[in-house]
Design a protein around this motif. Structure first.
Motif, PDB file in Angstrom:
ATOM      1  N   ASP A  21       1.038  -1.096  -0.510  1.00  0.00           N
ATOM      2  CA  ASP A  21       0.131   0.043  -0.415  1.00  0.00           C
ATOM      3  C   ASP A  21       0.861   1.120   0.219  1.00  0.00           C
ATOM      4  O   ASP A  21       0.219   2.137  -0.354  1.00  0.00           O
ATOM      5  CB  ASP A  21      -1.178   0.087   1.078  1.00  0.00           C
ATOM      6  CG  ASP A  21      -0.241  -0.109   2.548  1.00  0.00           C
ATOM      7  OD1 ASP A  21       0.745   0.025   2.353  1.00  0.00           O
ATOM      8  OD2 ASP A  21      -1.109   0.188   3.966  1.00  0.00           O
ATOM      9  N   ARG A  40      -2.261  -1.885  -3.224  1.00  0.00           N
ATOM     10  CA  ARG A  40      -4.013  -1.195  -2.688  1.00  0.00           C
ATOM     11  C   ARG A  40      -4.087  -0.094  -2.207  1.00  0.00           C
ATOM     12  O   ARG A  40      -3.373   0.485  -1.244  1.00  0.00           O
ATOM     13  CB  ARG A  40      -3.423  -1.980  -0.444  1.00  0.00           C
ATOM     14  CG  ARG A  40      -4.574  -2.231   0.085  1.00  0.00           C
ATOM     15  CD  ARG A  40      -6.006  -2.900  -0.484  1.00  0.00           C
ATOM     16  NE  ARG A  40      -7.088  -2.808   0.671  1.00  0.00           N
ATOM     17  CZ  ARG A  40      -7.328  -1.930   0.793  1.00  0.00           C
ATOM     18  NH1 ARG A  40      -7.999  -0.744   0.237  1.00  0.00           N
ATOM     19  NH2 ARG A  40      -9.006  -1.807   1.923  1.00  0.00           N
ATOM     20  N   ARG A  42      -5.009   3.470  -0.850  1.00  0.00           N
ATOM     21  CA  ARG A  42      -5.158   3.944   0.234  1.00  0.00           C
ATOM     22  C   ARG A  42      -4.912   5.142   0.788  1.00  0.00           C
ATOM     23  O   ARG A  42      -3.369   5.075   0.395  1.00  0.00           O
ATOM     24  CB  ARG A  42      -5.544   2.530   1.414  1.00  0.00           C
ATOM     25  CG  ARG A  42      -5.708   1.512   1.441  1.00  0.00           C
ATOM     26  CD  ARG A  42      -6.014   0.984   3.140  1.00  0.00           C
ATOM     27  NE  ARG A  42      -4.400   0.409   2.902  1.00  0.00           N
ATOM     28  CZ  ARG A  42      -3.799  -0.549   4.237  1.00  0.00           C
ATOM     29  NH1 ARG A  42      -5.550  -0.594   5.030  1.00  0.00           N
ATOM     30  NH2 ARG A  42      -3.653  -1.111   4.095  1.00  0.00           N
TER      31      ARG A  42
END
Length: 67
Positions: A21, A40, A42
């Motif tokens: 992330d 990911r 985020r």
């Protein structure tokens, strides 16, 4: 650490998918070794100065579609 993990896996970098992330500290080093990357998503947007990840995930459940 990525090179150690690669040696431990006994696989070639192009046979692996790295999921992370953090674009700069996770995904860029993995990609530089030849691993496919899954981001990911985020937090902040993907940094423009980096090559894009192989995949973008809004949920880890999406990994099922990749493997």
């Amino acid at each position: 650490i990525f090179q150690r993990a690669l040696a431990w896996s006994e696989l070639r970098a192009d046979e692996l998918l790295f999921v992370g992330d953090e674009p700069v500290i996770d995904l860029a080093p993995a990609a530089s070794l030849g691993m496919a990357t899954a981001w990911r998503m985020r937090g902040p947007a993907w940094p423009e100065e980096l090559a894009p990840p192989s995949y973008r995930l809004s949920s880890l459940a999406q990994l099922r579609e990749l493997v």
